[in-house]
Design a protein around this motif. Structure first.
Motif, mmCIF file in Angstrom:
data_model
loop_
_atom_site.group_PDB
_atom_site.id
_atom_site.type_symbol
_atom_site.label_atom_id
_atom_site.label_comp_id
_atom_site.label_asym_id
_atom_site.label_seq_id
_atom_site.Cartn_x
_atom_site.Cartn_y
_atom_site.Cartn_z
ATOM 1 N N THR A 48 7.176 -1.112 0.836
ATOM 2 C CA THR A 48 5.796 -1.598 0.676
ATOM 3 C C THR A 48 5.653 -2.665 -0.396
ATOM 4 O O THR A 48 4.812 -3.545 -0.281
ATOM 5 C CB THR A 48 4.833 -0.444 0.330
ATOM 6 O OG1 THR A 48 5.267 0.184 -0.895
ATOM 7 C CG2 THR A 48 4.779 0.597 1.440
ATOM 8 N N HIS A 49 6.448 -2.546 -1.479
ATOM 9 C CA HIS A 49 6.360 -3.519 -2.569
ATOM 10 C C HIS A 49 7.563 -3.376 -3.485
ATOM 11 O O HIS A 49 8.376 -2.467 -3.314
ATOM 12 C CB HIS A 49 5.025 -3.407 -3.327
ATOM 13 C CG HIS A 49 4.784 -2.123 -4.060
ATOM 14 N ND1 HIS A 49 4.621 -0.903 -3.425
ATOM 15 C CD2 HIS A 49 4.649 -1.863 -5.392
ATOM 16 C CE1 HIS A 49 4.392 0.032 -4.331
ATOM 17 N NE2 HIS A 49 4.422 -0.511 -5.532
ATOM 18 N N GLY A 50 7.680 -4.309 -4.441
ATOM 19 C CA GLY A 50 8.918 -4.432 -5.205
ATOM 20 C C GLY A 50 9.089 -3.475 -6.367
ATOM 21 O O GLY A 50 10.174 -3.437 -6.968
ATOM 22 N N HIS A 51 8.072 -2.716 -6.729
ATOM 23 C CA HIS A 51 8.201 -1.814 -7.884
ATOM 24 C C HIS A 51 9.358 -0.832 -7.679
ATOM 25 O O HIS A 51 9.605 -0.374 -6.562
ATOM 26 C CB HIS A 51 6.895 -1.056 -8.133
ATOM 27 C CG HIS A 51 5.777 -1.940 -8.601
ATOM 28 N ND1 HIS A 51 4.446 -1.614 -8.476
ATOM 29 C CD2 HIS A 51 5.812 -3.169 -9.195
ATOM 30 C CE1 HIS A 51 3.704 -2.593 -8.988
ATOM 31 N NE2 HIS A 51 4.509 -3.536 -9.424
ATOM 32 N N GLY A 52 10.023 -0.515 -8.800
ATOM 33 C CA GLY A 52 11.242 0.288 -8.756
ATOM 34 C C GLY A 52 11.080 1.638 -8.088
ATOM 35 O O GLY A 52 12.030 2.172 -7.506
ATOM 36 N N ASP A 53 9.873 2.217 -8.181
ATOM 37 C CA ASP A 53 9.657 3.531 -7.587
ATOM 38 C C ASP A 53 9.355 3.448 -6.084
ATOM 39 O O ASP A 53 9.010 4.458 -5.465
ATOM 40 C CB ASP A 53 8.548 4.293 -8.330
ATOM 41 C CG ASP A 53 7.205 3.575 -8.336
ATOM 42 O OD1 ASP A 53 7.196 2.332 -8.490
ATOM 43 O OD2 ASP A 53 6.167 4.241 -8.176
ATOM 44 N N HIS A 54 9.539 2.245 -5.498
ATOM 45 C CA HIS A 54 9.347 2.060 -4.046
ATOM 46 C C HIS A 54 10.545 1.352 -3.420
ATOM 47 O O HIS A 54 11.104 1.825 -2.440
ATOM 48 C CB HIS A 54 8.041 1.302 -3.769
ATOM 49 C CG HIS A 54 6.867 2.085 -4.247
ATOM 50 N ND1 HIS A 54 6.117 2.874 -3.428
ATOM 51 C CD2 HIS A 54 6.376 2.272 -5.505
ATOM 52 C CE1 HIS A 54 5.191 3.513 -4.149
ATOM 53 N NE2 HIS A 54 5.341 3.165 -5.412
ATOM 54 N N LEU A 55 10.953 0.217 -4.038
ATOM 55 C CA LEU A 55 12.178 -0.453 -3.578
ATOM 56 C C LEU A 55 13.358 0.494 -3.789
ATOM 57 O O LEU A 55 14.226 0.627 -2.925
ATOM 58 C CB LEU A 55 12.374 -1.769 -4.339
ATOM 59 C CG LEU A 55 13.580 -2.619 -3.958
ATOM 60 C CD1 LEU A 55 13.540 -3.034 -2.499
ATOM 61 C CD2 LEU A 55 13.669 -3.858 -4.866
ATOM 62 N N LEU A 108 -4.204 -2.775 -2.342
ATOM 63 C CA LEU A 108 -4.697 -3.372 -3.591
ATOM 64 C C LEU A 108 -3.810 -2.886 -4.731
ATOM 65 O O LEU A 108 -3.982 -1.773 -5.239
ATOM 66 C CB LEU A 108 -6.151 -2.980 -3.843
ATOM 67 C CG LEU A 108 -7.191 -3.678 -2.980
ATOM 68 C CD1 LEU A 108 -8.588 -3.176 -3.328
ATOM 69 C CD2 LEU A 108 -7.125 -5.186 -3.158
ATOM 70 N N HIS A 109 -2.856 -3.739 -5.129
ATOM 71 C CA HIS A 109 -1.833 -3.328 -6.088
ATOM 72 C C HIS A 109 -1.077 -4.587 -6.511
ATOM 73 O O HIS A 109 -1.539 -5.698 -6.248
ATOM 74 C CB HIS A 109 -0.919 -2.304 -5.389
ATOM 75 C CG HIS A 109 -0.023 -1.528 -6.299
ATOM 76 N ND1 HIS A 109 -0.486 -0.662 -7.246
ATOM 77 C CD2 HIS A 109 1.342 -1.487 -6.391
ATOM 78 C CE1 HIS A 109 0.548 -0.126 -7.879
ATOM 79 N NE2 HIS A 109 1.665 -0.620 -7.388
ATOM 80 N N GLY A 110 0.080 -4.457 -7.150
ATOM 81 C CA GLY A 110 0.930 -5.585 -7.508
ATOM 82 C C GLY A 110 2.281 -5.435 -6.839
ATOM 83 O O GLY A 110 2.549 -4.420 -6.190
ATOM 84 N N GLY A 141 1.184 2.923 0.976
ATOM 85 C CA GLY A 141 1.838 2.293 -0.171
ATOM 86 C C GLY A 141 1.110 2.691 -1.448
ATOM 87 O O GLY A 141 0.492 3.756 -1.520
ATOM 88 N N ASP A 142 1.214 1.842 -2.460
ATOM 89 C CA ASP A 142 0.422 2.033 -3.679
ATOM 90 C C ASP A 142 -0.848 1.229 -3.498
ATOM 91 O O ASP A 142 -0.790 0.018 -3.275
ATOM 92 C CB ASP A 142 1.170 1.476 -4.901
ATOM 93 C CG ASP A 142 2.173 2.457 -5.480
ATOM 94 O OD1 ASP A 142 2.304 3.569 -4.940
ATOM 95 O OD2 ASP A 142 2.828 2.082 -6.472
ATOM 96 N N THR A 143 -1.999 1.871 -3.584
ATOM 97 C CA THR A 143 -3.231 1.110 -3.411
ATOM 98 C C THR A 143 -4.425 1.789 -4.037
ATOM 99 O O THR A 143 -4.433 3.013 -4.229
ATOM 100 C CB THR A 143 -3.519 0.843 -1.907
ATOM 101 O OG1 THR A 143 -4.642 -0.048 -1.796
ATOM 102 C CG2 THR A 143 -3.807 2.118 -1.126
#
Ligand code: NI
Ligand code: MN
Length: 230
Positions: A48-55, A108-110, A141-143
Motif C-alpha cells: 500500500t505504501h513505502g513505510h517500513g511496517d508495510h513494505l 489519506l496518509h504518507g 492500508g494506512d488511512t
C-alpha cells in the motif's frame, strides 16, 4: 474458496485456487509475527505504501519467490531499482491479474522509504480492492476516515473490509466504526493495532460499535485465518 490469514499488524496472506497473494508483508521486526518471511512463497505481493511496517519484507520475499510486486507507480519504481519484478498502478486504476482484479483506492496518509539515502518519498499511499473467486476484499492500508469510503461502499459489494483501528497514525476505533457504516462490508477485520504501545486498542470495544445486522466483526490473532464461504 478464499482464505485470509492475518500475519500481524497490516499483513495478510490471501489464498485462492489461483495462488497466494501477500498484502503489506511486514514480518521481520513485527512483534506480532508468527511466521518467518522465508516461509512465505507468494506469486503476488501488494504493497500500500513505502513505510517500513508495510513494505516490510516485500523486496526480499519478491526476489526469493520471484513474485510480482503490485504497488503505486512511485513505490513500484523504487522496488524495481532493487531488481524486483513490479507492476505499477495508481489510484482509481484497476487491472485484471491471473488471480483476479485489483483496483487502487485513495488513502489519506504518507508514503516514504527510509534507506541508506535517507527518506525517499514514494508518491501516494493507497488501499486495495481485490477480487478473488468473485469475492471483494478491501484492504484500506494506512488511512484516515474519508467520505469517499461511502462511494466504495455503494459501488462494491464488499465481502471483507480490513481496516486500521490503532489511532495515532491511522483511524482509531471510532472513525473505523464510522468507516464500516460507509463501506457496509459483510465482514470487518480490524488491523494495525496492538503492534506497539502507541497503537494499543481493545478490538472488542471496536466490535461493540458495529451494527451486527449489517456487518460481522471478525477479530483475528496473528496466524489465524478467516475463510470466505459460499
Ligand atoms: Ni504508514
Ligand atoms: Mn503503518
Amino acid at each position: 474458496m478464499v482464505k485470509l490469514t492475518f500475519l500481524g499488524h497490516s499483513a495478510f496472506m490471501l489464498e485462492s485456487p489461483k495462488g497466494i497473494i501477500l498484502i503489506d508483508p511486514f514480518i521481520s521486526g513485527n512483534p506480532q509475527a508468527t511466521c518467518k518471511a522465508d516461509d512465505l512463497n507468494p506469486q503476488w505481493i501488494l504493497v500500500t505504501h513505502g513505510h517500513g511496517d508495510h513494505l516490510g519484507d516485500a523486496i526480499s520475499i519478491a526476489k526469493r519467490s520471484d513474485a510480482l510486486l503490485i504497488a503505486p507507480f512511485e513505490l513500484a519504481s523504487y522496488v524495481q531499482k532493487s531488481g524486483v519484478n513490479a507492476h505499477p498502478m495508481h489510484i482509481g486504476g484497476g487491472h485484471a491479474f491471473p488471480f483476479g482484479k485489483v483496483k487502487l483506492t485513495p488513502a489519506l496518509h504518507g508514503s516514504a522509504v527510509e534507506d541508506e539515502h535517507g527518506m525517499v518519498y514514494t508518491g501516494q499511499p493507497c488501499g486495495f480492492l481485490v477480487e478473488l473467486e468473485g469475492k471483494w476484499i478491501y484492504h484500506a492500508g494506512d488511512t484516515a476516515l474519508f467520505g469517499d469510503m461511502e462511494l466504495i461502499g455503494k459501488r462494491y459489494n464488499l465481502d471483507v473490509a480490513l481496516l486500521p483501528i490503532g489511532d495515532n497514525f491511522t483511524m482509531g476505533p471510532d472513525d473505523a466504526a464510522y468507516a464500516v457504516k460507509l463501506l457496509k462490508p459483510k465482514v470487518v477485520i480490524p488491523m494495525h493495532y496492538n503492534t506497539w504501545e502507541l497503537i494499543a486498542q481493545d478490538p472488542l470495544k471496536f466490535a461493540e460499535k458495529i451494527d451486527p445486522k449489517i456487518t460481522r466483526t471478525v477479530i483475528l490473532k496473528s496466524g489465524e485465518s478467516y475463510t470466505i464461504d459460499q
